[in-house]
Design a protein around this motif. Structure first.
Motif, PDB file in Angstrom:
ATOM      1  N   GLY A 187       8.413   1.116  -0.559  1.00 17.79           N
ATOM      2  CA  GLY A 187       9.108   0.893  -1.821  1.00 17.79           C
ATOM      3  C   GLY A 187       9.339  -0.581  -2.081  1.00 17.79           C
ATOM      4  O   GLY A 187       9.055  -1.090  -3.175  1.00 17.79           O
ATOM      5  N   GLY A 188       9.858  -1.288  -1.064  1.00 16.87           N
ATOM      6  CA  GLY A 188      10.090  -2.719  -1.222  1.00 16.87           C
ATOM      7  C   GLY A 188       8.803  -3.500  -1.434  1.00 16.87           C
ATOM      8  O   GLY A 188       8.735  -4.406  -2.279  1.00 16.87           O
ATOM      9  N   LEU A 189       7.760  -3.136  -0.666  1.00 13.80           N
ATOM     10  CA  LEU A 189       6.469  -3.813  -0.821  1.00 13.80           C
ATOM     11  C   LEU A 189       5.891  -3.546  -2.211  1.00 13.80           C
ATOM     12  O   LEU A 189       5.333  -4.453  -2.855  1.00 13.80           O
ATOM     13  N   GLY A 190       6.032  -2.302  -2.686  1.00 16.01           N
ATOM     14  CA  GLY A 190       5.519  -1.960  -4.006  1.00 16.01           C
ATOM     15  C   GLY A 190       6.216  -2.747  -5.105  1.00 16.01           C
ATOM     16  O   GLY A 190       5.571  -3.228  -6.049  1.00 16.01           O
ATOM     17  N   ILE A 191       7.534  -2.876  -4.992  1.00 10.94           N
ATOM     18  CA  ILE A 191       8.284  -3.635  -5.992  1.00 10.94           C
ATOM     19  C   ILE A 191       7.860  -5.104  -5.985  1.00 10.94           C
ATOM     20  O   ILE A 191       7.601  -5.708  -7.036  1.00 10.94           O
ATOM     21  N   PHE A 192       7.747  -5.692  -4.779  1.00 11.69           N
ATOM     22  CA  PHE A 192       7.387  -7.117  -4.662  1.00 11.69           C
ATOM     23  C   PHE A 192       5.970  -7.378  -5.168  1.00 11.69           C
ATOM     24  O   PHE A 192       5.742  -8.257  -6.000  1.00 11.69           O
ATOM     25  N   VAL A 193       5.007  -6.598  -4.675  1.00  3.35           N
ATOM     26  CA  VAL A 193       3.604  -6.821  -5.061  1.00  3.35           C
ATOM     27  C   VAL A 193       3.400  -6.489  -6.534  1.00  3.35           C
ATOM     28  O   VAL A 193       2.657  -7.181  -7.247  1.00  3.35           O
ATOM     29  N   GLY A 194       4.057  -5.442  -7.022  1.00  2.00           N
ATOM     30  CA  GLY A 194       3.927  -5.078  -8.427  1.00  2.00           C
ATOM     31  C   GLY A 194       4.419  -6.181  -9.350  1.00  2.00           C
ATOM     32  O   GLY A 194       3.751  -6.538 -10.327  1.00  2.00           O
ATOM     33  N   ASP A 195       5.594  -6.735  -9.036  1.00  7.26           N
ATOM     34  CA  ASP A 195       6.126  -7.821  -9.854  1.00  7.26           C
ATOM     35  C   ASP A 195       5.261  -9.075  -9.753  1.00  7.26           C
ATOM     36  O   ASP A 195       5.030  -9.774 -10.752  1.00  7.26           O
ATOM     37  N   LEU A 196       4.781  -9.353  -8.526  1.00  3.39           N
ATOM     38  CA  LEU A 196       3.924 -10.519  -8.336  1.00  3.39           C
ATOM     39  C   LEU A 196       2.624 -10.374  -9.124  1.00  3.39           C
ATOM     40  O   LEU A 196       2.184 -11.313  -9.820  1.00  3.39           O
ATOM     41  N   ALA A 197       2.001  -9.214  -9.040  1.00  4.39           N
ATOM     42  CA  ALA A 197       0.750  -8.977  -9.765  1.00  4.39           C
ATOM     43  C   ALA A 197       0.965  -9.050 -11.276  1.00  4.39           C
ATOM     44  O   ALA A 197       0.120  -9.573 -12.015  1.00  4.39           O
TER      45      ALA A 197
ATOM     46  N   ASP B  72       3.411   2.226  -7.995  1.00  7.67           N
ATOM     47  CA  ASP B  72       3.133   3.635  -7.704  1.00  7.67           C
ATOM     48  C   ASP B  72       1.959   3.786  -6.747  1.00  7.67           C
ATOM     49  O   ASP B  72       1.944   4.686  -5.894  1.00  7.67           O
ATOM     50  N   GLY B  73       0.962   2.904  -6.887  1.00  9.39           N
ATOM     51  CA  GLY B  73      -0.194   2.968  -5.980  1.00  9.39           C
ATOM     52  C   GLY B  73       0.194   2.686  -4.550  1.00  9.39           C
ATOM     53  O   GLY B  73      -0.222   3.399  -3.619  1.00  9.39           O
ATOM     54  N   ILE B  74       1.011   1.652  -4.345  1.00  6.74           N
ATOM     55  CA  ILE B  74       1.456   1.323  -2.986  1.00  6.74           C
ATOM     56  C   ILE B  74       2.361   2.435  -2.447  1.00  6.74           C
ATOM     57  O   ILE B  74       2.281   2.805  -1.268  1.00  6.74           O
ATOM     58  N   GLY B  75       3.188   3.007  -3.316  1.00 11.77           N
ATOM     59  CA  GLY B  75       4.035   4.121  -2.891  1.00 11.77           C
ATOM     60  C   GLY B  75       3.221   5.321  -2.454  1.00 11.77           C
ATOM     61  O   GLY B  75       3.545   5.982  -1.460  1.00 11.77           O
ATOM     62  N   SER B  76       2.152   5.603  -3.190  1.00 19.09           N
ATOM     63  CA  SER B  76       1.278   6.734  -2.831  1.00 19.09           C
ATOM     64  C   SER B  76       0.573   6.485  -1.502  1.00 19.09           C
ATOM     65  O   SER B  76       0.432   7.398  -0.679  1.00 19.09           O
TER      66      SER B  76
ATOM     67  N   VAL C 189       7.427  10.838   7.647  1.00 20.96           N
ATOM     68  CA  VAL C 189       7.377  11.203   6.234  1.00 20.96           C
ATOM     69  C   VAL C 189       8.463  10.466   5.455  1.00 20.96           C
ATOM     70  O   VAL C 189       8.238   9.977   4.338  1.00 20.96           O
ATOM     71  N   VAL C 190       9.654  10.363   6.058  1.00 23.27           N
ATOM     72  CA  VAL C 190      10.762   9.671   5.404  1.00 23.27           C
ATOM     73  C   VAL C 190      10.518   8.163   5.358  1.00 23.27           C
ATOM     74  O   VAL C 190      10.632   7.521   4.307  1.00 23.27           O
ATOM     75  N   ALA C 191      10.167   7.573   6.499  1.00 17.79           N
ATOM     76  CA  ALA C 191      10.090   6.120   6.609  1.00 17.79           C
ATOM     77  C   ALA C 191       9.023   5.513   5.704  1.00 17.79           C
ATOM     78  O   ALA C 191       9.183   4.392   5.208  1.00 17.79           O
ATOM     79  N   PHE C 192       7.930   6.231   5.459  1.00 16.55           N
ATOM     80  CA  PHE C 192       6.841   5.680   4.654  1.00 16.55           C
ATOM     81  C   PHE C 192       6.900   6.119   3.196  1.00 16.55           C
ATOM     82  O   PHE C 192       5.996   5.808   2.425  1.00 16.55           O
ATOM     83  N   SER C 193       7.959   6.831   2.836  1.00 12.20           N
ATOM     84  CA  SER C 193       8.150   7.186   1.438  1.00 12.20           C
ATOM     85  C   SER C 193       8.720   5.985   0.686  1.00 12.20           C
ATOM     86  O   SER C 193       9.520   5.223   1.242  1.00 12.20           O
ATOM     87  N   PRO C 194       8.336   5.785  -0.576  1.00 10.70           N
ATOM     88  CA  PRO C 194       8.894   4.662  -1.336  1.00 10.70           C
ATOM     89  C   PRO C 194      10.353   4.867  -1.735  1.00 10.70           C
ATOM     90  O   PRO C 194      11.015   3.924  -2.143  1.00 10.70           O
ATOM     91  N   MET C 195      10.840   6.094  -1.628  1.00  6.73           N
ATOM     92  CA  MET C 195      12.240   6.381  -1.910  1.00  6.73           C
ATOM     93  C   MET C 195      12.872   7.010  -0.682  1.00  6.73           C
ATOM     94  O   MET C 195      12.474   8.100  -0.250  1.00  6.73           O
TER      95      MET C 195
END
Length: 521
Positions: A359-369, A382-386, A419-425
């Motif tokens: 989730g954190g990586l998705g937010i950071f990379v998404g905003d950066l991109a 969403d792609g990184i979360g998936s 399953v929990v740790a790698f979920s974006p939420m």
């Protein structure tokens, strides 16, 4: 099962350090239980000001409640009471472990005394940390009206907003199975439009799940030659457990209770009796919340028996899967909803949180991109979360296929954790899905226990700060001010616990903690 190990008592090693520390780790736990109860009472009183209430609740018009909820001094006081109370419970939970390092028969009585004393005030508190119970009530109204909740959101109910459900999920299908939908419908039928009575019904149901966890988790620990009383303290006396499964009333409590019960029966009797019972109980857990599916393959491995060949394992996986599908199909036929719960599994999709790795990586990379290329940041996020979800599921499957037979329940806990740790939420109560399995199979004193302490502390802080109810109609005070006060209070208290308090500052110093245990064991 491992055999019990016994060792001869060691001679006490008296040191200057031990003499100083003895004051903090010996004596009756009475004071600890009393102060923890005071913390729970403070949380309860604070909930009357910043706990969740539906707009339709008559409690909003009760004089003393309105005076607290709609004026700034009352709100500030309530925020501080919740924050200090939650931190007090956390401190006394740590202190309880220091007072009972032997975890003998007498410790069991003290542990249960703490659980009962600390949980009781939360039975009467207004909902804190989440308003999911209001969604349960609204979904029950959807069922009561004869609509399919997997096709119609809670917004289909007249005046749904008045019942307190989060508007974010107004059009979303519930991520729950048929059994919990029946429970929701039953509660709505019993209480009518009395949302407050409905909330306390759902809390009672959550408490039933807590009792299952409290009963079966120590039994699982005994199967692993792990001290059951220490396990009870780790799981059920934990303030995060009390806050999320009792105060917030999450249906995850019932799901987890059924999972633990099913795992125990399957592990205790590794034959058709245990396998069938375990499969039925875990299927019921799936019918509460489908996440419990992760545990089902491990029930098949337990049923297959020790040293089972791969053909035998696959045959028992097929057997467990067939029983599961037959039961779910029967329940779907009874309520006319079929397998609608499968499509609802994506309800929480698109949700991210900063502290979850993907989730954190998705937010950071998404905003950066987005800033660099103008690409839609939601698409990247969403792609990184998936990808994170796929990694978690892949690791869960690998754990299912690889590992020792005697570690099956620990492997089940680790699969749930992946399953929990790698979920974006990652919500704070998600941890409680797998903690009973890890605690029952052994959390070692030292770095593992330290990490568990810090994780509990972090999620208690976040839960207190994140979910507070503040009227949007106040000119001089809003939710951001409430969160700031809660954040400063909890962080200051945590710093005191870790660096100043003469008792709890030693919790994270493994060598010192062990030297104290050397003296009193």
């Amino acid at each position: 099962m491992l055999s019990q190990r016994t060792t001869a008592p060691r001679e006490p090693r008296i040191t200057r350090f031990n003499r100083v520390q003895l004051n903090y780790v010996t004596g009756s736990p009475t004071r600890t239980i009393i102060f923890g109860t005071i913390g729970s009472l403070l949380m309860m009183f604070g909930s009357f000001g910043v706990g969740w209430l539906a707009a339709a609740s008559p409690l909003n018009t009760v004089g003393w409640i309105a005076n607290i909820r709609y004026n700034v001094p009352g709100l500030v006081t309530s925020v501080v009471l919740v924050a200090v109370g939650g931190m007090m419970m956390t401190r006394e939970w740590l202190r309880l472990s220091q007072k009972m390092p032997l975890w003998d028969a007498g410790s069991k009585k003290w542990t249960w005394a703490a659980i009962i004393a600390w949980s009781t005030p939360q039975l009467f508190a207004f909902p804190l940390f989440s308003r999911d119970m209001f969604s349960y009530f609204a979904q029950g109204r959807v069922m009561q009206s004869g609509l399919n909740p997997y096709e119609y959101g809670v917004s289909s109910v007249n005046n749904f907003f008045q019942y307190g459900a989060d508007p974010m999920w107004a059009e979303s299908p519930p991520p729950y199975g048929p059994v919990f939908l029946w429970i929701e419908q039953t509660v709505a039928t019993i209480v009518g439009q009395n949302v407050d009575a409905g909330i306390y019904f759902f809390r009672f149901i959550a408490v039933l799940g807590c009792l299952l966890i409290a009963y079966y988790t120590p039994k699982l620990a005994q199967l692993h030659d792990i001290n059951p009383t220490r396990t009870l303290w780790l799981v059920v006396a934990n303030p995060l457990f009390i806050a999320q499964f009792i105060t917030a009333g999450h249906n995850d409590a019932l799901m987890t209770g059924l999972m633990v019960a099913g795992a125990y029966h399957a592990a205790r009797w590794r034959n058709w009796k245990g396998g069938l019972t375990g499969t039925v109980l875990v299927t019921l857990a799936v019918a509460i919340k489908p996440l419990a599916l992760v545990l089902l393959p491990f029930i098949g491995l337990l049923w297959a028996g020790r040293a089972a060949s791969w053909p035998r394992k696959f045959s028992y996986w097929a057997l467990v899967g067939t029983i599961f599908l037959a039961l779910m199909a029967f329940m779907g036929w009874l309520n006319g909803l079929g397998f609608g719960w499968i499509g609802a599994l994506s309800t929480t999709g698109g949700q991210h949180i900063w502290y979850a790795p993907s989730g954190g990586l998705g937010i950071f990379v998404g905003d950066l991109a987005h800033n660099l290329t103008g690409i839609d940041n939601a698409t990247v996020r969403d792609g990184i979360g998936s990808i994170g979800k796929l990694i978690g599921m892949f690791l869960a499957v690998m754990i299912m296929f690889r590992g020792k037979d005697e570690d099956l329940l620990r492997r089940a806990g680790l699969a749930l954790a992946c399953v929990v740790a790698f979920s974006p939420m990652v919500q704070s109560w998600y941890l409680l899905w797998f903690i009973p399995f890890l605690a029952a199979s052994g959390i070692r004193t030292g770095h593992q226990l330290d990490f568990y302490f810090l994780t509990t502390l972090f999620f208690m802080i976040y839960a207190i700060v994140d979910q507070l109810s503040v009227s949007p109609y106040l000119d001089t005070f809003d939710i951001n001010m409430a969160r700031l006060i809660a954040g400063v209070t909890t962080l200051a208290y945590s710093a005191y616990l870790l660096f100043v308090d003469p008792a709890t500052r030693r919790v994270l110093r493994s060598k010192r903690r062990q030297s104290v245990f050397d003296l009193i064991i």
